[in-house]
Design a protein around this motif. Structure first.
Motif, PDB file in Angstrom:
ATOM      1  N   TYR A 208      -4.789  -4.584 -10.898  1.00 14.37           N
ATOM      2  CA  TYR A 208      -5.274  -4.665  -9.522  1.00 14.37           C
ATOM      3  C   TYR A 208      -6.172  -5.879  -9.333  1.00 14.37           C
ATOM      4  O   TYR A 208      -6.076  -6.590  -8.329  1.00 14.37           O
ATOM      5  CB  TYR A 208      -6.050  -3.380  -9.234  1.00 14.37           C
TER       6      TYR A 208
ATOM      7  N   LEU B 260      -7.636   2.513  -3.838  1.00 11.99           N
ATOM      8  CA  LEU B 260      -6.969   2.654  -2.545  1.00 11.99           C
ATOM      9  C   LEU B 260      -7.905   2.285  -1.391  1.00 11.99           C
ATOM     10  O   LEU B 260      -7.474   1.685  -0.399  1.00 11.99           O
ATOM     11  CB  LEU B 260      -6.482   4.096  -2.402  1.00 11.99           C
TER      12      LEU B 260
ATOM     13  N   LEU C 297      -7.880  -1.228  -0.091  1.00  9.85           N
ATOM     14  CA  LEU C 297      -6.622  -1.582   0.577  1.00  9.85           C
ATOM     15  C   LEU C 297      -6.598  -1.048   1.996  1.00  9.85           C
ATOM     16  O   LEU C 297      -6.166  -1.717   2.935  1.00  9.85           O
ATOM     17  CB  LEU C 297      -5.433  -1.005  -0.206  1.00  9.85           C
TER      18      LEU C 297
ATOM     19  N   THR D  48       3.542  -0.866   5.080  1.00  8.98           N
ATOM     20  CA  THR D  48       2.238  -0.732   4.439  1.00  8.98           C
ATOM     21  C   THR D  48       1.533   0.575   4.798  1.00  8.98           C
ATOM     22  O   THR D  48       1.098   1.317   3.910  1.00  8.98           O
ATOM     23  CB  THR D  48       1.332  -1.901   4.862  1.00  8.98           C
TER      24      THR D  48
ATOM     25  N   VAL E 200       2.978   3.692   3.162  1.00 16.46           N
ATOM     26  CA  VAL E 200       2.698   3.813   1.727  1.00 16.46           C
ATOM     27  C   VAL E 200       1.232   4.181   1.514  1.00 16.46           C
ATOM     28  O   VAL E 200       0.905   5.107   0.755  1.00 16.46           O
ATOM     29  CB  VAL E 200       3.040   2.492   1.006  1.00 16.46           C
ATOM     30  N   LEU E 201       0.333   3.458   2.209  1.00 20.69           N
ATOM     31  CA  LEU E 201      -1.093   3.736   2.056  1.00 20.69           C
ATOM     32  C   LEU E 201      -1.409   5.168   2.481  1.00 20.69           C
ATOM     33  O   LEU E 201      -2.162   5.879   1.820  1.00 20.69           O
ATOM     34  CB  LEU E 201      -1.918   2.758   2.895  1.00 20.69           C
TER      35      LEU E 201
ATOM     36  N   CYS F  24      -0.308   7.634  -0.161  1.00 23.61           N
ATOM     37  CA  CYS F  24      -1.233   7.629  -1.300  1.00 23.61           C
ATOM     38  C   CYS F  24      -2.526   8.345  -0.941  1.00 23.61           C
ATOM     39  O   CYS F  24      -3.090   9.094  -1.743  1.00 23.61           O
ATOM     40  CB  CYS F  24      -1.551   6.197  -1.724  1.00 23.61           C
TER      41      CYS F  24
ATOM     42  N   VAL G  50      -0.963  -5.947   2.018  1.00 23.01           N
ATOM     43  CA  VAL G  50      -1.150  -5.347   0.696  1.00 23.01           C
ATOM     44  C   VAL G  50      -0.057  -5.861  -0.220  1.00 23.01           C
ATOM     45  O   VAL G  50       1.103  -5.912   0.170  1.00 23.01           O
ATOM     46  CB  VAL G  50      -1.094  -3.810   0.788  1.00 23.01           C
TER      47      VAL G  50
ATOM     48  N   GLU H 147      -1.145  -4.834  -6.103  1.00 21.84           N
ATOM     49  CA  GLU H 147      -2.316  -4.008  -5.791  1.00 21.84           C
ATOM     50  C   GLU H 147      -1.955  -2.543  -5.606  1.00 21.84           C
ATOM     51  O   GLU H 147      -2.707  -1.651  -5.981  1.00 21.84           O
ATOM     52  CB  GLU H 147      -2.984  -4.540  -4.530  1.00 21.84           C
ATOM     53  N   ILE H 148      -0.784  -2.306  -4.969  1.00 19.45           N
ATOM     54  CA  ILE H 148      -0.441  -0.914  -4.689  1.00 19.45           C
ATOM     55  C   ILE H 148       0.150  -0.241  -5.924  1.00 19.45           C
ATOM     56  O   ILE H 148       0.004   0.963  -6.112  1.00 19.45           O
ATOM     57  CB  ILE H 148       0.503  -0.822  -3.460  1.00 19.45           C
ATOM     58  N   THR H 149       0.780  -1.043  -6.821  1.00 16.84           N
ATOM     59  CA  THR H 149       1.401  -0.437  -8.000  1.00 16.84           C
ATOM     60  C   THR H 149       0.403   0.348  -8.856  1.00 16.84           C
ATOM     61  O   THR H 149       0.687   1.485  -9.224  1.00 16.84           O
ATOM     62  CB  THR H 149       2.118  -1.513  -8.847  1.00 16.84           C
TER      63      THR H 149
ATOM     64  N   VAL I  76      -2.285   1.887  -8.006  1.00 17.68           N
ATOM     65  CA  VAL I  76      -2.625   3.138  -7.322  1.00 17.68           C
ATOM     66  C   VAL I  76      -1.486   4.132  -7.492  1.00 17.68           C
ATOM     67  O   VAL I  76      -1.701   5.305  -7.852  1.00 17.68           O
ATOM     68  CB  VAL I  76      -2.883   2.871  -5.821  1.00 17.68           C
TER      69      VAL I  76
END
Lengths: 536, 115
Positions: free
Chosen positions: A104, A355, A358, A394, A397-398, A401, A481, A485-487, A489
């Motif tokens: 990250y 998270l 983001l 985005t 997905v956010l 999560c 994002v 960065e998201i991977t 999380v």
């Protein structure tokens, strides 16, 4: 072959230490290179930790019984590293979190200051050392190493908010280190040993007039770890510090409180276990009361938090409190559940810290503390520093999560947060050979109520913040994002889902760990009777 | 001798704790230093106070432990001094950074108002 395997035990300490030191002279402009080397080192530590965990799960296959004698001196005289199921579990958890946080950080956060990757490696080395050592003073040294790296990491990115939080954090920890030293030397002065296993053996046959001194020493030592674990009222430093830290740092700090918990689990059962004679169960009442107050304080804090960073900080406290009182209540069955909870809650909180930034990135700058500090040192306009591709959808997905984090934090079925709390409560209710209704004391019931209410508090707070952020957002700007960065999380949350799916094997491992802990003399004997290399 | 040492440790600890609770960063750092001196003396004292007893063996003089003092606390105190010194230096840097950012030496980064 066996010789080589034996040295595997010290690699989780030596490798990050060497890589961290080697990265210091490399110019800061080669950040990506440094990052990749650091990541490779952490990955190697993770692989080693997994191998060690597999070996620890089958104690028979451990080379030299999982004891590493530094300098080939036998146990009570030399310093030893000890691997058992608990330390292998903690090694794995640390390396996993570190991998996620490091990946990250490479998107942009490591550009916010110098020597990020070196400090990160030193932190890992210190953590691994603290988990592996079988010696009290060595524990102090690794603790200080971990803390020194954590001071640097907390200040990473600088800015007035971080420096202020760092100032308080360092002062508190330096005072706690003094208590640590007083406790250790008092115990040494009475028993004449620093080796944990030897201490457990010596304590069973301690002269009655010395018992009080050892208990005083252990209590002072305990306070040092409780400061680290964040027990109320020693925890006021924690939420501001964690909220001020940069996201990858906060994510890996989630395990720092667990170091305090780990040491308390280790020492409590080793030194004050059933075999400790008159001292058995020393300090349990304090752990229970302190833990419950921490849950209550944390839950109130969770409800009162406006910013997500503080919410996550207070969730750390709830998690610590749950664990501390579960240890203090001291029912054998609860311990396995508590260990499962430790893993699950650490992964969740870590993912949540990653998270937060983001999600908040899309919001108006100045909307909260984090954004204010970003403004203050504002070197985030350099778009070309950011790597990777932005992800599509985005917000979806956010949001997904975030929902998973909410479910995990509040302990709703079907994810591992629920499994963990269920296992703790089942251990509490299910005492062999007694009628449930009569065996449960008022304290036990208070704990049950607090555990469930803290979940409710987390759910209310997460709902409120989730609605405000995702549904009622007035700005309507969608944050950019990146995949990198998201991977992390997603991977951390996937680990929680995996833990829920594989709850059976995981609980069996935890149960075996708990059985080991509840039988400390076996452990003690294993360390003290380990032969020197070449004398087998 | 025991009385002097324990009184010394007590005085150092008391002043250290008092200064640690003061609002100025400089007072806090001096407090932490005094506290670490007290702790170092305490560790040393835990090896028992012996006069004219070396912590290392004489050449050829093996045996008779009554002639030697415990070397472990002396080794521990050395480590503790080094670590304590490094941490104090690090704290000093943060103290200066805080002074630079906020323009005050108050630990909270702003002066308390006395109206």
């Amino acid at each position: 072959m066996t010789d080589w395997l034996q040295h595997l035990l010290i690699l989780p300490i030596l490798l990050p230490l060497a890589v961290g030191a080697a990265l210091i002279p490399v110019d800061e402009r080669n950040r990506m290179l440094k990052g990749l080397f650091g990541f490779a080192s952490t990955l190697a530590v993770f692989v080693i930790a997994v191998i060690l965990m597999r070996m620890a799960a089958n104690t028979g296959s451990l080379p030299a019984r999982g004891i590493y004698q530094l300098g080939n001196w036998p146990a009570p005289f030399g310093i030893v590293l000890v691997l058992d199921r608990l330390s292998a579990l903690m090694l794995c958890l640390t390396a996993g979190l570190a991998l996620a946080a490091q990946a990250y950080s490479m998107a942009r956060w490591h550009t916010a200051g110098h020597h990020f990757h070196s400090l990160f490696q030193f932190l890992i080395a210190g953590l691994n050392g603290a988990f592996l050592t079988g010696d009290l003073f060595n524990l102090f040294v690794f603790f200080e190493m971990m803390l020194a790296a954590s001071y640097g990491l907390l200040l990473h990115g600088s800015g007035p908010v971080r420096v202020k939080a760092g100032l308080h954090y360092i002062a508190i920890n330096l005072a706690a280190s003094s208590l640590f030293l007083i406790g250790v030397s008092l115990i040494y002065g009475v028993t004449g040993t620093l080796n944990m296993a030897d201490l457990a053996a010596k304590l069973a046959t301690l002269a009655p007039e010395n018992r009080q001194l050892v208990e005083t020493g252990a209590a002072i030592l305990g306070i040092a770890f409780l400061v680290k674990a964040g027990m109320w009222p020693l925890s006021f430093w924690l939420p501001p510090a964690y909220a001020a830290a940069t996201p990858p740092v906060a994510a890996v700090f989630a395990i720092l409180t667990k170091v305090g918990i780990y040491v308390i689990i280790r020492l409590h059962f080793l030194i004050f276990g059933a075999a400790a004679g008159a001292s058995a169960g020393f300090g349990q009442g304090w752990l229970v009361a302190g833990g419950m107050l921490t849950i209550a304080f944390g839950a109130i804090g969770v409800l009162a938090s406006q910013a997500m960073g503080r919410l996550a900080g207070y969730s750390v406290l709830v998690s610590s409190g749950t664990l501390l009182s579960a240890i203090g209540l001291g029912h054998g069955g609860m311990l396995a559940g508590a260990l499962f909870y430790l893993v699950s809650s650490t992964l969740t909180i870590s993912a949540f810290f990653l998270l937060i930034e983001l999600v908040e990135r899309g919001r108006d700058a100045g909307a909260d503390v984090l954004a204010v500090t970003m403004e203050a040192y504002g070197d985030f306009d350099e778009e070309e520093e950011e790597v990777g591709v932005a992800i599509p959808g985005t917000m979806a997905v956010l949001g997904l999560c975030f929902c998973l984090c909410a479910v995990l934090l509040s302990g709703l079925p079907p994810l591992s947060g629920f499994v963990a709390k269920f296992a703790i409560l089942r251990g509490l209710f299910d005492m062999p050979g007694t009628d449930m209704a009569t065996a449960m004391s008022a304290t036990d019931w208070t704990y049950v109520v607090l555990l469930i209410l803290s979940g409710l508090a987390a759910m209310i707070a997460m709902n409120r913040i989730g609605i405000r952020t995702f549904w009622a957002s007035i700005e309507g700007t969608v944050p950019r994002v990146f995949v990198i960065e998201i991977t992390p999380v997603v991977v951390l949350l996937a680990a929680c889902i995996f833990l829920s799916l594989q709850a059976g094997p995981a609980m069996r491992y935890m149960q075996a760990t708990a059985d080991d802990l509840l039988n400390p003399l076996f452990q003690s004997e294993r360390v003290l009777s380990a032969p020197r290399t070449g004398e087998q | 001798m025991e009385l002097i040492l324990s009184a010394g440790i007590g005085a150092l600890t008391a002043s250290g704790v008092y200064l640690l609770l003061r609002p100025r960063t400089y007072q806090v750092i001096i407090g932490l230093s005094l506290l670490s001196y007290a702790v170092n003396l305490f560790i040393f004292g835990m090896g028992r106070l012996r006069v004219n007893a070396p912590p290392v063996l004489d050449p050829g003089g093996v045996g008779d432990l009554a002639r030697y003092t415990d070397p472990v606390p002396q080794a521990l105190v050395l480590t503790a001094i080094v670590i304590g010194f490094a941490m104090t230096a690090l704290f000093l840097v943060v103290l200066l950074a805080s002074r630079g950012f906020t323009g005050t030496d108050h630990v909270d980064g702003r002066e308390q108002r006395h109206d």
